[in-house]
Design an enzyme around this catalytic site. Structure first.
Site, PDB file in Angstrom:
ATOM      1  N   ASN A  54      78.349 -38.162  41.585  1.00 57.35           N
ATOM      2  CA  ASN A  54      79.576 -37.529  41.086  1.00 57.35           C
ATOM      3  C   ASN A  54      79.447 -36.014  41.075  1.00 57.35           C
ATOM      4  O   ASN A  54      80.357 -35.278  41.479  1.00 57.35           O
ATOM      5  CB  ASN A  54      79.872 -38.001  39.656  1.00 57.35           C
ATOM      6  CG  ASN A  54      80.406 -39.419  39.594  1.00 57.35           C
ATOM      7  OD1 ASN A  54      80.768 -40.001  40.615  1.00 57.35           O
ATOM      8  ND2 ASN A  54      80.452 -39.980  38.402  1.00 57.35           N
TER       9      ASN A  54
ATOM     10  N   ARG B 213      90.829 -46.228  51.912  1.00 56.45           N
ATOM     11  CA  ARG B 213      89.374 -46.388  52.033  1.00 56.45           C
ATOM     12  C   ARG B 213      89.079 -47.866  52.256  1.00 56.45           C
ATOM     13  O   ARG B 213      89.437 -48.709  51.435  1.00 56.45           O
ATOM     14  CB  ARG B 213      88.654 -45.906  50.770  1.00 56.45           C
ATOM     15  CG  ARG B 213      88.892 -44.445  50.431  1.00 56.45           C
ATOM     16  CD  ARG B 213      87.976 -43.992  49.292  1.00 56.45           C
ATOM     17  NE  ARG B 213      88.430 -42.748  48.715  1.00 56.45           N
ATOM     18  CZ  ARG B 213      88.169 -41.536  49.214  1.00 56.45           C
ATOM     19  NH1 ARG B 213      87.462 -41.443  50.331  1.00 56.45           N
ATOM     20  NH2 ARG B 213      88.609 -40.446  48.620  1.00 56.45           N
TER      21      ARG B 213
ATOM     22  N   ARG C 149      89.398 -38.061  51.779  1.00 62.70           N
ATOM     23  CA  ARG C 149      88.218 -37.206  51.711  1.00 62.70           C
ATOM     24  C   ARG C 149      86.920 -38.004  51.780  1.00 62.70           C
ATOM     25  O   ARG C 149      86.728 -38.969  51.057  1.00 62.70           O
ATOM     26  CB  ARG C 149      88.240 -36.350  50.446  1.00 62.70           C
ATOM     27  CG  ARG C 149      87.077 -35.358  50.388  1.00 62.70           C
ATOM     28  CD  ARG C 149      87.159 -34.458  49.181  1.00 62.70           C
ATOM     29  NE  ARG C 149      88.078 -33.362  49.385  1.00 62.70           N
ATOM     30  CZ  ARG C 149      89.063 -33.042  48.555  1.00 62.70           C
ATOM     31  NH1 ARG C 149      89.279 -33.766  47.493  1.00 62.70           N
ATOM     32  NH2 ARG C 149      89.831 -32.010  48.794  1.00 62.70           N
TER      33      ARG C 149
ATOM     34  N   HIS D 112      98.888 -42.343  49.991  1.00 56.45           N
ATOM     35  CA  HIS D 112      97.988 -42.939  49.007  1.00 56.45           C
ATOM     36  C   HIS D 112      98.558 -44.232  48.425  1.00 56.45           C
ATOM     37  O   HIS D 112      97.896 -44.918  47.645  1.00 56.45           O
ATOM     38  CB  HIS D 112      97.717 -41.917  47.890  1.00 56.45           C
ATOM     39  CG  HIS D 112      96.550 -42.222  47.034  1.00 56.45           C
ATOM     40  ND1 HIS D 112      96.654 -42.564  45.698  1.00 56.45           N
ATOM     41  CD2 HIS D 112      95.224 -42.247  47.309  1.00 56.45           C
ATOM     42  CE1 HIS D 112      95.458 -42.780  45.193  1.00 56.45           C
ATOM     43  NE2 HIS D 112      94.563 -42.590  46.138  1.00 56.45           N
TER      44      HIS D 112
ATOM     45  N   TYR E 250      85.405 -52.184  40.866  1.00 57.42           N
ATOM     46  CA  TYR E 250      86.497 -51.349  40.385  1.00 57.42           C
ATOM     47  C   TYR E 250      87.503 -52.221  39.640  1.00 57.42           C
ATOM     48  O   TYR E 250      87.928 -53.271  40.138  1.00 57.42           O
ATOM     49  CB  TYR E 250      87.238 -50.674  41.547  1.00 57.42           C
ATOM     50  CG  TYR E 250      86.551 -49.476  42.151  1.00 57.42           C
ATOM     51  CD1 TYR E 250      85.168 -49.311  42.068  1.00 57.42           C
ATOM     52  CD2 TYR E 250      87.277 -48.509  42.836  1.00 57.42           C
ATOM     53  CE1 TYR E 250      84.546 -48.228  42.648  1.00 57.42           C
ATOM     54  CE2 TYR E 250      86.656 -47.418  43.424  1.00 57.42           C
ATOM     55  CZ  TYR E 250      85.288 -47.286  43.323  1.00 57.42           C
ATOM     56  OH  TYR E 250      84.665 -46.213  43.898  1.00 57.42           O
TER      57      TYR E 250
ATOM     58  N   ARG F 266      90.364 -42.496  32.213  1.00 57.47           N
ATOM     59  CA  ARG F 266      88.938 -42.574  32.536  1.00 57.47           C
ATOM     60  C   ARG F 266      88.292 -41.196  32.680  1.00 57.47           C
ATOM     61  O   ARG F 266      87.215 -40.946  32.172  1.00 57.47           O
ATOM     62  CB  ARG F 266      88.727 -43.357  33.837  1.00 57.47           C
ATOM     63  CG  ARG F 266      87.258 -43.621  34.144  1.00 57.47           C
ATOM     64  CD  ARG F 266      87.056 -44.159  35.544  1.00 57.47           C
ATOM     65  NE  ARG F 266      87.118 -43.114  36.550  1.00 57.47           N
ATOM     66  CZ  ARG F 266      87.807 -43.197  37.682  1.00 57.47           C
ATOM     67  NH1 ARG F 266      88.530 -44.265  37.938  1.00 57.47           N
ATOM     68  NH2 ARG F 266      87.801 -42.208  38.553  1.00 57.47           N
TER      69      ARG F 266
ATOM     70  N   HIS G 116      89.903 -48.270  37.058  1.00 58.54           N
ATOM     71  CA  HIS G 116      90.599 -47.597  38.151  1.00 58.54           C
ATOM     72  C   HIS G 116      92.105 -47.863  38.178  1.00 58.54           C
ATOM     73  O   HIS G 116      92.847 -47.210  38.900  1.00 58.54           O
ATOM     74  CB  HIS G 116      89.972 -48.034  39.488  1.00 58.54           C
ATOM     75  CG  HIS G 116      90.374 -47.216  40.659  1.00 58.54           C
ATOM     76  ND1 HIS G 116      91.276 -47.663  41.612  1.00 58.54           N
ATOM     77  CD2 HIS G 116      90.011 -45.975  41.054  1.00 58.54           C
ATOM     78  CE1 HIS G 116      91.430 -46.736  42.536  1.00 58.54           C
ATOM     79  NE2 HIS G 116      90.691 -45.697  42.229  1.00 58.54           N
TER      80      HIS G 116
END
Length: 687
Positions: A43, A374, A404, A434, A467, A568, A595
């Site tokens: 992270n 992703r 990204r 997204h 997740y 979160r 998530h």
């Protein structure tokens, strides 16, 4: 009274501190504590690659708009970041020492080059010769020769070499540790079968330094690890003759030229070598030059080898099939009859894959459209879509090439899909896609039937195991109609999407319109509170930083709306003086990554719920195509409300989000401990 906001980057560091808290927690199983240390490190790497790099670029712009977008002057934020990061690094190192003590209790030891037995020394020499040497290239450093290219995610060994009889002259070299071709962890042979010895790849190399540099005649070596974190952002040129894919490919290559944003090194490093590296990397006092312990690139420890005593995995950590799919009925037939709410990772992801596989084989299915951001490295989603294309279906995949750090992988997926006859969309200018959407169309008896799903998370069966996300599988006609509108926008990248997106009647969509609808919902609760009636809002997101929505939350709190937040990560809101009812805000960090984005508005007892792909951030609401679906069935509304209430009652893994980001655990009845991820498992299992 001026409103207060916490800078987003400082609050993000608060989130990473919560990750570190999990590594410190002695009640967490040892392998997971090590994994949390790896997550913390990974992270932080991405934070420096993206956020710190952005702050440094922003320092070059003195405009008020730039300053306000960060909530505080970038230079001041950077000063705070450096202090916090150094303190966290110290906490990290202390935690790692404690973890190693626990490892020793299980007879697991990390060996360095100075603590090997005779048999292990022979093994390390042979292992280096057979497995490592051909994958590494030592580079000698010279004062008058430019510094070689330093890879952003790589780990390096800095070597200072001397001759014992002449200590006054040093030669420097660097070696890139080949973690892309070799495992970071080498299991050593031991005489005691109950003992496990692990050696890091860099220590195997360090032990073999006399062999590596034997032809120079050096016999005294000092070797220490370091890493360089670089600016990961890249600009896409405006050449209209160049495709987006070509621009992305060019941008990936341009990352090589990114400026260093952080230099982390072993504090025991040879001082002359350290000064040489800092000088050659053009680092200054304003850069993050951070002394640390021996081990760097701790992200690899997320995959630490399984050498521990087996601990009994709680049944609550095992995914199960949603009750609707327990019988032999096809997934397609189930969701055409009724909406299904899947909650991952409690529910297995198998029905999603099965639905696409069924569609690939169903002769009545004519088309499949899906967004991808992703994907798993060996994506079953993609395999099902490829099979559908081979079976003559019209398959369209919106593949976000600008996701990204997944740009390269998505370029490869694009090539494979196009070879298989899949139509690949790559988005619209200046807007990331997204939204998590899928629509399947079949033709039966001259009638078109549409069904699919809307999700809060990526269509990725690997991350769905860790997740916490929600997905609505549905054949609702109004939802499907709006999904088709979104895809019509994606199919016309040069057209203005405003009119089409504004015509969506059921989905809340970005840019712009989702925020407008959220404000409309909040305003309605405000009016109820002003009238003295019950008004309640529960928002669960990953990040909250949008000033417009935070201001609207403040207005709700001022008149007594019962505002509850489960956030979160980034949380920029601060309870203000004069609130009639304070905002109750918590963050839950546990084994699963929280998530899901869920919105709840009381609405006079009608209970309006939405599942959303968008966080409450300006980048999501203004610069991305996002979608939120309403939950229309009362039984599913009750499920969501109950799960939110369980999380709001968490007194084991929930931390209070306050102005000073102290990360204090929620205090509750010690006789009735509520760990929400465990409780939600039991709730869903017993439905």
């Amino acid at each position: 009274m001026a409103q207060q906001f916490n800078p987003r980057d400082i609050t993000w560091l608060g989130f990473n501190a919560r990750v570190l808290q999990e590594a410190k927690d002695a009640t967490v199983p040892l392998p997971l504590r090590i994994r949390f240390l790896g997550i913390f490190s990974n992270n932080l790497d991405e934070f420096f690659r993206v956020r710190v790099a952005g702050l440094k670029r922003a320092m070059d712009f003195k405009t008020k708009v730039i300053q306000e977008s960060f909530y505080e002057a970038p230079s001041k934020i950077l000063q705070k970041i450096n202090k916090i990061v150094i303190d966290q690094q110290s906490d990290f190192e202390k935690t790692w020492r404690e973890v190693q003590k626990e490892m020793a209790k299980q007879n697991v030891f990390i060996k360095d080059s100075k603590s090997l037995s005779a048999a292990q020394k022979d093994f390390v020499v042979k292992y280096f010769d057979e497995e490592i040497e051909s994958n590494m290239i030592p580079i000698l450093l010279h004062e008058n020769v430019p510094m070689p290219y330093m890879r952003d995610k790589s780990l390096y060994i800095g070597v200072a070499m001397r001759r014992k009889e002449w200590q006054y002259e040093s030669k420097f070299a660097i070696i890139e540790v080949p973690t892309t071709t070799n495992s970071r962890f080498v299991i050593l042979p031991t005489e005691n079968k109950s003992e496990k010895n692990v050696m890091l790849l860099e220590d195997v190399i360090i032990y073999n330094l006399p062999h590596i540099f034997s032809y120079f005649g050096y016999d005294d070596f000092e070797a220490n690890c370091f890493k360089v974190t670089k600016d990961a952002e890249f600009d896409l040129d405006n050449d209209i003759k160049t495709t987006l894919a070509d621009k992305i490919e060019k941008g990936i290559k341009s990352r090589r030229k990114g400026k260093p944003t952080r230099f982390v090194f072993d504090k025991e490093m040879d001082k002359a070598l350290l000064e040489f590296l800092i000088r050659k990397l053009n680092l200054s006092k304003k850069d993050s030059i951070i002394p640390g312990q021996k081990i760097h690139n701790f992200r690899h420890f997320m995959d630490f080898p399984d050498v521990f005593k087996a601990y009994e995995k709680p049944v609550e950590r095992t995914s199960f099939t949603h009750q609707a799919f327990d019988n032999k009925e096809r997934v397609t037939d189930v969701i055409i009859k009724k909406d299904i709410l899947l909650t991952f990772p409690y529910h297995t992801y198998t029905p999603v894959i099965d639905l696409l596989r069924e569609s690939a084989m169903d002769p009545d299915v004519k088309s499949i459209q899906l967004t991808a951001y992703r994907l798993a490295s060996n994506s079953k989603i993609i395999n099902a879509l490829v099979n559908a294309a081979r079976n003559g279906k019209d398959v369209t995949v919106m593949l976000e090439l600008r996701a990204r750090f997944d740009e390269e992988a998505n370029l490869q997926w694009k090539e494979r899909l196009e070879l298989e006859g899949v139509k690949v969309l790559v988005g619209i200018p200046n807007k990331k896609i997204h939204a998590k959407l899928c629509v399947i169309k079949k033709r039966v008896n001259n009638k078109t039937i549409q069904y699919g799903f809307v999700s809060t998370g990526n269509f990725n069966e690997k991350t769905a195991k860790i997740y916490g996300d929600s997905m609505l599988m549905t054949a609702n006609r109004s939802i499907m109609a709006d999904i088709n509108k979104v895809f019509s926008v994606l199919n016309k990248p040069k057209a203005d999407p405003t009119a089409i997106l504004k015509s969506c009647k059921t989905l809340l969509v970005c840019p712009q319109f989702m925020r407008d609808k959220i404000i409309w919902h909040i305003d309605r609760e405000i009016e109820e509170a002003k009238a003295g009636r019950k008004a309640e809002i529960i928002i669960k997101v990953n990040s909250l930083s949008d000033k417009i929505l935070i201001t609207k939350i403040y207005q709700a709190a001022e008149v007594g709306v019962d505002m509850k937040m489960i956030v979160r990560g980034i949380y920029c809101a601060v309870n203000q003086k004069g609130f009639k009812k304070k905002i109750y805000a918590i963050s839950i960090v546990d084994e699963y990554l929280e998530h899901a984005r869920i919105m709840y508005f009381y609405n006079k007892g009608k209970n309006d719920f939405y599942l959303s792909s968008a966080d409450w951030m300006s980048r999501n609401l203004d610069y991305r195509i996002e979608a939120a679906t309403p939950i229309l069935q009362n039984d599913l509304k009750k499920q969501l409300k109950h799960m939110l209430e369980i999380q709001l009652a968490d007194n084991v893994k929930a931390r209070v989000l306050d102005k000073n980001i102290r990360n204090e655990y929620v205090k509750g009845d010690e006789k009735k401990l509520i760990r929400s991820q465990i409780e939600i498992y039991h709730y869903l299992k017993n439905l």
